[in-house]
Design a protein around this motif. Structure first.
Motif, PDB file in Angstrom:
ATOM      1  N   LEU A   1      -8.403   3.533  39.415  1.00  0.00           N
ATOM      2  CA  LEU A   1      -8.751   3.958  40.766  1.00  0.00           C
ATOM      3  C   LEU A   1     -10.223   3.736  41.128  1.00  0.00           C
ATOM      4  O   LEU A   1     -10.508   3.177  42.197  1.00  0.00           O
ATOM      5  N   PRO A   2     -11.197   4.129  40.290  1.00  0.00           N
ATOM      6  CA  PRO A   2     -12.593   3.875  40.676  1.00  0.00           C
ATOM      7  C   PRO A   2     -12.893   2.391  40.890  1.00  0.00           C
ATOM      8  O   PRO A   2     -13.592   2.030  41.832  1.00  0.00           O
ATOM      9  N   VAL A   3     -12.353   1.519  40.050  1.00  0.00           N
ATOM     10  CA  VAL A   3     -12.563   0.079  40.218  1.00  0.00           C
ATOM     11  C   VAL A   3     -11.979  -0.376  41.547  1.00  0.00           C
ATOM     12  O   VAL A   3     -12.623  -1.106  42.304  1.00  0.00           O
ATOM     13  N   GLU A   4     -10.770   0.072  41.852  1.00  0.00           N
ATOM     14  CA  GLU A   4     -10.110  -0.340  43.100  1.00  0.00           C
ATOM     15  C   GLU A   4     -10.843   0.183  44.335  1.00  0.00           C
ATOM     16  O   GLU A   4     -11.025  -0.543  45.310  1.00  0.00           O
ATOM     17  N   VAL A   5     -11.259   1.440  44.296  1.00  0.00           N
ATOM     18  CA  VAL A   5     -11.957   2.024  45.452  1.00  0.00           C
ATOM     19  C   VAL A   5     -13.297   1.335  45.673  1.00  0.00           C
ATOM     20  O   VAL A   5     -13.651   0.975  46.799  1.00  0.00           O
ATOM     21  N   VAL A   6     -14.053   1.139  44.602  1.00  0.00           N
ATOM     22  CA  VAL A   6     -15.363   0.498  44.730  1.00  0.00           C
ATOM     23  C   VAL A   6     -15.202  -0.934  45.238  1.00  0.00           C
ATOM     24  O   VAL A   6     -15.925  -1.362  46.151  1.00  0.00           O
ATOM     25  N   ALA A   7     -14.263  -1.689  44.667  1.00  0.00           N
ATOM     26  CA  ALA A   7     -14.032  -3.056  45.145  1.00  0.00           C
ATOM     27  C   ALA A   7     -13.656  -3.042  46.623  1.00  0.00           C
ATOM     28  O   ALA A   7     -14.186  -3.830  47.417  1.00  0.00           O
ATOM     29  N   SER A   8     -12.771  -2.138  47.007  1.00  0.00           N
ATOM     30  CA  SER A   8     -12.336  -2.045  48.392  1.00  0.00           C
ATOM     31  C   SER A   8     -13.501  -1.734  49.329  1.00  0.00           C
ATOM     32  O   SER A   8     -13.643  -2.351  50.391  1.00  0.00           O
ATOM     33  N   GLU A   9     -14.343  -0.797  48.942  1.00  0.00           N
ATOM     34  CA  GLU A   9     -15.466  -0.413  49.795  1.00  0.00           C
ATOM     35  C   GLU A   9     -16.494  -1.540  49.913  1.00  0.00           C
ATOM     36  O   GLU A   9     -17.006  -1.807  51.003  1.00  0.00           O
ATOM     37  N   LEU A  10     -16.808  -2.219  48.807  1.00  0.00           N
ATOM     38  CA  LEU A  10     -17.754  -3.336  48.866  1.00  0.00           C
ATOM     39  C   LEU A  10     -17.199  -4.463  49.735  1.00  0.00           C
ATOM     40  O   LEU A  10     -17.917  -5.046  50.549  1.00  0.00           O
ATOM     41  N   LEU A  11     -15.921  -4.758  49.562  1.00  0.00           N
ATOM     42  CA  LEU A  11     -15.290  -5.820  50.341  1.00  0.00           C
ATOM     43  C   LEU A  11     -15.187  -5.461  51.825  1.00  0.00           C
ATOM     44  O   LEU A  11     -15.439  -6.299  52.694  1.00  0.00           O
ATOM     45  N   THR A  12     -14.824  -4.224  52.111  1.00  0.00           N
ATOM     46  CA  THR A  12     -14.703  -3.797  53.507  1.00  0.00           C
ATOM     47  C   THR A  12     -16.060  -3.839  54.200  1.00  0.00           C
ATOM     48  O   THR A  12     -16.170  -4.272  55.352  1.00  0.00           O
ATOM     49  N   ASN A  13     -17.106  -3.409  53.501  1.00  0.00           N
ATOM     50  CA  ASN A  13     -18.445  -3.471  54.074  1.00  0.00           C
ATOM     51  C   ASN A  13     -18.820  -4.918  54.385  1.00  0.00           C
ATOM     52  O   ASN A  13     -19.351  -5.218  55.456  1.00  0.00           O
ATOM     53  N   ALA A  14     -18.514  -5.828  53.470  1.00  0.00           N
ATOM     54  CA  ALA A  14     -18.803  -7.236  53.718  1.00  0.00           C
ATOM     55  C   ALA A  14     -17.987  -7.751  54.902  1.00  0.00           C
ATOM     56  O   ALA A  14     -18.499  -8.502  55.734  1.00  0.00           O
ATOM     57  N   LEU A  15     -16.730  -7.356  54.990  1.00  0.00           N
ATOM     58  CA  LEU A  15     -15.867  -7.766  56.105  1.00  0.00           C
ATOM     59  C   LEU A  15     -16.475  -7.334  57.439  1.00  0.00           C
ATOM     60  O   LEU A  15     -16.568  -8.128  58.377  1.00  0.00           O
ATOM     61  N   VAL A  16     -16.898  -6.099  57.507  1.00  0.00           N
ATOM     62  CA  VAL A  16     -17.446  -5.551  58.750  1.00  0.00           C
ATOM     63  C   VAL A  16     -18.718  -6.291  59.156  1.00  0.00           C
ATOM     64  O   VAL A  16     -18.954  -6.543  60.336  1.00  0.00           O
ATOM     65  N   HIS A  17     -19.527  -6.701  58.185  1.00  0.00           N
ATOM     66  CA  HIS A  17     -20.826  -7.276  58.498  1.00  0.00           C
ATOM     67  C   HIS A  17     -20.928  -8.788  58.314  1.00  0.00           C
ATOM     68  O   HIS A  17     -21.929  -9.382  58.689  1.00  0.00           O
ATOM     69  N   ALA A  18     -19.924  -9.430  57.733  1.00  0.00           N
ATOM     70  CA  ALA A  18     -20.022 -10.868  57.458  1.00  0.00           C
ATOM     71  C   ALA A  18     -19.824 -11.721  58.702  1.00  0.00           C
ATOM     72  O   ALA A  18     -20.140 -12.902  58.689  1.00  0.00           O
ATOM     73  N   GLY A  19     -19.280 -11.149  59.740  1.00  0.00           N
ATOM     74  CA  GLY A  19     -19.118 -11.901  60.982  1.00  0.00           C
ATOM     75  C   GLY A  19     -18.111 -13.028  60.886  1.00  0.00           C
ATOM     76  O   GLY A  19     -18.293 -14.068  61.491  1.00  0.00           O
ATOM     77  N   GLY A  20     -17.046 -12.840  60.108  1.00  0.00           N
ATOM     78  CA  GLY A  20     -15.997 -13.848  60.034  1.00  0.00           C
ATOM     79  C   GLY A  20     -16.251 -14.961  59.037  1.00  0.00           C
ATOM     80  O   GLY A  20     -15.458 -15.875  58.934  1.00  0.00           O
ATOM     81  N   GLY A  21     -17.329 -14.903  58.290  1.00  0.00           N
ATOM     82  CA  GLY A  21     -17.610 -15.939  57.306  1.00  0.00           C
ATOM     83  C   GLY A  21     -16.892 -15.682  55.994  1.00  0.00           C
ATOM     84  O   GLY A  21     -15.929 -14.926  55.927  1.00  0.00           O
ATOM     85  N   ALA A  22     -17.383 -16.300  54.968  1.00  0.00           N
ATOM     86  CA  ALA A  22     -16.793 -16.158  53.643  1.00  0.00           C
ATOM     87  C   ALA A  22     -17.475 -15.029  52.871  1.00  0.00           C
ATOM     88  O   ALA A  22     -18.625 -14.688  53.132  1.00  0.00           O
ATOM     89  N   MET A  23     -16.713 -14.465  51.929  1.00  0.00           N
ATOM     90  CA  MET A  23     -17.242 -13.467  51.000  1.00  0.00           C
ATOM     91  C   MET A  23     -16.992 -14.006  49.592  1.00  0.00           C
ATOM     92  O   MET A  23     -15.903 -14.503  49.310  1.00  0.00           O
ATOM     93  N   THR A  24     -17.989 -13.900  48.743  1.00  0.00           N
ATOM     94  CA  THR A  24     -17.820 -14.296  47.351  1.00  0.00           C
ATOM     95  C   THR A  24     -17.771 -13.040  46.511  1.00  0.00           C
ATOM     96  O   THR A  24     -18.617 -12.156  46.652  1.00  0.00           O
ATOM     97  N   VAL A  25     -16.776 -12.961  45.648  1.00  0.00           N
ATOM     98  CA  VAL A  25     -16.545 -11.792  44.803  1.00  0.00           C
ATOM     99  C   VAL A  25     -16.749 -12.214  43.357  1.00  0.00           C
ATOM    100  O   VAL A  25     -16.257 -13.268  42.939  1.00  0.00           O
ATOM    101  N   GLU A  26     -17.469 -11.407  42.613  1.00  0.00           N
ATOM    102  CA  GLU A  26     -17.600 -11.629  41.180  1.00  0.00           C
ATOM    103  C   GLU A  26     -17.290 -10.325  40.481  1.00  0.00           C
ATOM    104  O   GLU A  26     -17.748  -9.260  40.901  1.00  0.00           O
ATOM    105  N   VAL A  27     -16.500 -10.401  39.433  1.00  0.00           N
ATOM    106  CA  VAL A  27     -16.192  -9.219  38.620  1.00  0.00           C
ATOM    107  C   VAL A  27     -16.420  -9.615  37.168  1.00  0.00           C
ATOM    108  O   VAL A  27     -16.040 -10.707  36.747  1.00  0.00           O
TER     109      VAL A  27
END
Length: 171
Positions: free
Chosen positions: A41-67
């Protein structure tokens, strides 16, 4: 154990956030991390929050994820094309958003953000249970089956410390 660092790029869409979150979880599981019950759960929540923040602020561009996984710690990094830095804000009880940084702060050992040449990098470090099949005597202090609680709280970093840690995590 197979590679313990995975990097992928997705478009900044709600569907991509869901898919990327699932990919992060599947990746951590594939490394043999014991993720029974609420352990993931902590991994999923943190990933979700980081990704959602990028979605809100990326302006429709790409997001790169590293784990990556190292010494019982999962490091989740999301890069996006926006230079707008995340900031904590007070959310009313009825608001749907506005709690992401509070959640990240409560679930991580460390987290931070830095500007890059093409936007920003947000990262978080989450402790996970011991890796199945790891060598006997391996240092897993603070994780399930380990020698004791090495991670007993959230650490604070100075700006210089965050910069140093960021350089160390990206090598």
């Amino acid at each position: 154990m197979s590679a313990t660092r995975v990097r992928f790029t997705v478009e900044a869409t709600a569907a991509a956030v869901r898919g990327a979150r699932r990919r992060v979880s599947a990746t951590v599981r594939s490394w043999g991390v014991s993720m029974a019950d609420e352990s993931l759960l902590p991994v999923e929540v943190v990933a979700s929050e980081l990704l959602t923040n990028a979605l809100v602020h990326a302006g429709g561009g790409a997001m790169t994820v590293e784990v990556s996984l190292d010494q019982g710690l999962v490091v989740i990094t999301v890069l996006d094309g926006s230079t707008q830095m995340p900031r904590a804000r007070a959310a009313d009880p009825d608001q749907e958003g506005g709690r992401g940084l509070v959640l990240i702060d409560g679930l991580c050992l460390l987290h931070g953000v830095e500007r890059t040449a093409h936007g920003k990098r947000c990262w978080a470090v989450v402790p996970v249970p011991a890796v199945a099949g790891s060598a006997p005597g391996a240092d897993h202090a603070g994780v399930e089956g380990g020698a004791g609680p090495a991670y007993d709280g959230v650490w604070s970093l100075t700006g210089g410390g965050a910069e140093l840690l960021s350089r160390l995590l990206t090598t």
